[in-house]
Write a protein that holds these residues in place. Structure first.
Motif, PDB file in Angstrom:
ATOM      1  N   ALA A 171       0.791  -1.280  -0.137  1.00 25.78           N
ATOM      2  CA  ALA A 171       0.040  -0.071   0.088  1.00 25.78           C
ATOM      3  C   ALA A 171       0.687   1.292   0.058  1.00 25.78           C
ATOM      4  O   ALA A 171       0.316   2.566   0.619  1.00 25.78           O
ATOM      5  CB  ALA A 171      -0.881  -0.184   1.120  1.00 25.78           C
ATOM      6  N   GLY A 172       1.976   1.105  -0.591  1.00 28.77           N
ATOM      7  CA  GLY A 172       2.794   2.577  -0.519  1.00 28.77           C
ATOM      8  C   GLY A 172       2.313   3.188  -1.803  1.00 28.77           C
ATOM      9  O   GLY A 172       1.398   2.877  -2.455  1.00 28.77           O
ATOM     10  N   TYR A 173       3.216   4.071  -2.158  1.00 29.61           N
ATOM     11  CA  TYR A 173       2.756   5.200  -3.268  1.00 29.61           C
ATOM     12  C   TYR A 173       2.320   4.396  -4.509  1.00 29.61           C
ATOM     13  O   TYR A 173       1.163   4.536  -5.169  1.00 29.61           O
ATOM     14  CB  TYR A 173       3.874   6.167  -3.216  1.00 29.61           C
ATOM     15  N   ARG A 200      -1.850   1.036   5.807  1.00 30.17           N
ATOM     16  CA  ARG A 200      -3.318   0.496   5.455  1.00 30.17           C
ATOM     17  C   ARG A 200      -4.320   1.707   5.670  1.00 30.17           C
ATOM     18  O   ARG A 200      -5.187   2.019   4.852  1.00 30.17           O
ATOM     19  CB  ARG A 200      -3.821  -0.909   6.314  1.00 30.17           C
ATOM     20  N   ILE A 201      -4.168   2.379   6.857  1.00 30.49           N
ATOM     21  CA  ILE A 201      -4.948   3.289   7.344  1.00 30.49           C
ATOM     22  C   ILE A 201      -4.844   4.680   6.167  1.00 30.49           C
ATOM     23  O   ILE A 201      -5.910   4.943   5.589  1.00 30.49           O
ATOM     24  CB  ILE A 201      -4.588   4.180   8.529  1.00 30.49           C
ATOM     25  N   ALA A 210     -11.104   1.105  -2.863  1.00 30.54           N
ATOM     26  CA  ALA A 210     -10.350   0.068  -3.004  1.00 30.54           C
ATOM     27  C   ALA A 210     -10.552  -0.913  -1.458  1.00 30.54           C
ATOM     28  O   ALA A 210     -10.993  -0.118  -0.480  1.00 30.54           O
ATOM     29  CB  ALA A 210      -8.787   0.213  -3.016  1.00 30.54           C
ATOM     30  N   HIS A 211     -10.578  -2.116  -1.430  1.00 24.93           N
ATOM     31  CA  HIS A 211     -10.612  -2.688  -0.274  1.00 24.93           C
ATOM     32  C   HIS A 211      -9.304  -2.963   0.273  1.00 24.93           C
ATOM     33  O   HIS A 211      -8.396  -3.693  -0.404  1.00 24.93           O
ATOM     34  CB  HIS A 211     -11.339  -4.238  -0.487  1.00 24.93           C
ATOM     35  N   VAL A 212      -8.973  -2.391   1.605  1.00 25.81           N
ATOM     36  CA  VAL A 212      -7.644  -2.394   1.947  1.00 25.81           C
ATOM     37  C   VAL A 212      -7.667  -3.571   3.015  1.00 25.81           C
ATOM     38  O   VAL A 212      -8.214  -3.440   4.032  1.00 25.81           O
ATOM     39  CB  VAL A 212      -7.212  -1.157   2.318  1.00 25.81           C
TER      40      VAL A 212
END
Ligand SMILES: [Zn+2]
Ligand SMILES: [Zn+2]
Length: 341
Positions: A171-173, A200-201, A210-212
């Motif tokens: 979930a980085g850039y 994640r936050i 998106a579903h994280v």
């Protein structure tokens, strides 16, 4: 001029260097804003044996032409597609300049962007690597366009279409940018799997569609299937340096699924893929490395048209505070960090 110079091992320092001069066919540009890439962070943390030191690293930037060498007539703000092909080899002739046999990259073979000024190599100018930044695009936004081009390169193989489910590791850039690009192409379900809670936050806020999910233990694999509708996913993109995602991603891939091994793995790796899975699922597994000039152009166009908002990811530091800037990436308090000379 000041530059953030890499001296080898893990030794970096803000250093006074002579002003670059534009030779024939070259230009000198003032760096308006330079962005820190995952590769730079890896060098900062672990060192790099590949670089000939001392060298100014950095390859993502928005710059302003200050001096033209003989035969050059440039003016205004530009980004430079950093991976410069020879123009002669088989890959270059096919337009895949990022796959050049003798690739020369800004911040690797040429002095990079973490400096007040940079010499633009003649090859970059001759081969059209400088792309004009439209007036309404900010220096900061322009400086983070190159990674978007790398994501476009990876997704060019994946043929994401309407209704596809897409799983992204990291979930980085770049994980978030991959998610945004997949949604633009009509992906129905986009899932970002990430082990870090901080990340994640942030990803939830950056890409609300998106579903994280938390992939710290293997139970996440069932969660992916639930979200995707009881089956696996059509596309997997690994935007993180963990080899286990290659194996688990392939497990989660649907029949006729496509997978991009986007993030490189540090050092040696022994994550062998089960080739029978690829065989029976008729799956396709693709590599990805850097980007072409055309893909940089497309990425800048996405940002300029307002379809992709990259500014929300950016935290800015002064070049003199480069160490603090790198630390904010290590602490995961920032997503995409830029340095302003
Ligand atoms: Zn980069
Ligand atoms: Zn070449």
């Amino acid at each position: 001029m000041k530059a953030f110079v890499y001296f080898g091992d893990k030794d970096f320092a803000i250093t006074e260097l002579p002003m670059p001069k534009a030779g024939e066919g070259e230009a000198v540009a003032r760096i308006l804003c330079a962005s820190i890439c995952g590769t730079d962070l890896r060098t900062y943390r672990f060192g790099s044996e590949k670089l000939k030191t001392p060298i100014t690293i950095g390859h993502e930037a928005c710059c302003l032409i200050e001096e033209n060498g003989k035969g050059v007539n440039l003016a205004g703000r530009y980004i430079a597609a950093p991976a410069i092909g020879c123009g002669q080899c088989r890959s270059c002739r096919k337009g895949r300049t990022n796959m050049c046999d003798s690739l020369q990259t800004i911040g690797f073979q040429y002095p990079g962007t973490f400096a007040e000024y940079m010499r633009i190599p003649a090859e970059a100018i001759q081969r059209g690597h400088l792309i004009r930044v439209p007036d309404h695009v900010s220096d900061q936004a322009a400086s983070v366009v190159e990674p978007v081009a790398c994501a476009i390169n990876a997704q060019s193989y994946l043929k994401i279409e309407d209704g596809d489910s897409v799983l992204i590791y990291g979930a980085g850039y770049l994980g978030c940018i991959h998610a945004e690009l997949a949604l633009m192409q009509g992906a129905r379900k986009v899932i970002i799997a990430e082990v870090s809670e901080k990340r994640r936050i942030k990803a939830k806020a950056f890409v609300p569609e998106a579903h994280v999910i938390n992939s710290v233990d293997k139970a996440y694999m069932d969660q992916v299937k639930d979200i995707a509708g009881g089956v696996g996913v059509d596309v997997v993109i690994t935007a993180c340096p963990a080899g286990i995602t290659h194996r688990q991603g392939l497990d989660l891939l649907n029949k006729n699924g496509r997978m991009s091994l986007f993030g490189g793995l540090p050092g040696e790796n022994n994550y062998q893929l089960d080739s029978n899975l690829i065989h029976y699922k008729e799956a396709s597994v693709y590599g990805a490395h850097a980007s072409t000039v055309e893909q940089n152009r497309q990425a800048l166009e996405l940002v300029a048209s307002g379809r992709l908002n990259v500014e929300k990811y950016i935290t800015a530091y002064a070049l003199k505070d480069a160490d603090k800037a790198f630390q904010s990436l290590i602490d995961e308090t920032a997503e995409k960090v830029v340095l302003i000379p």
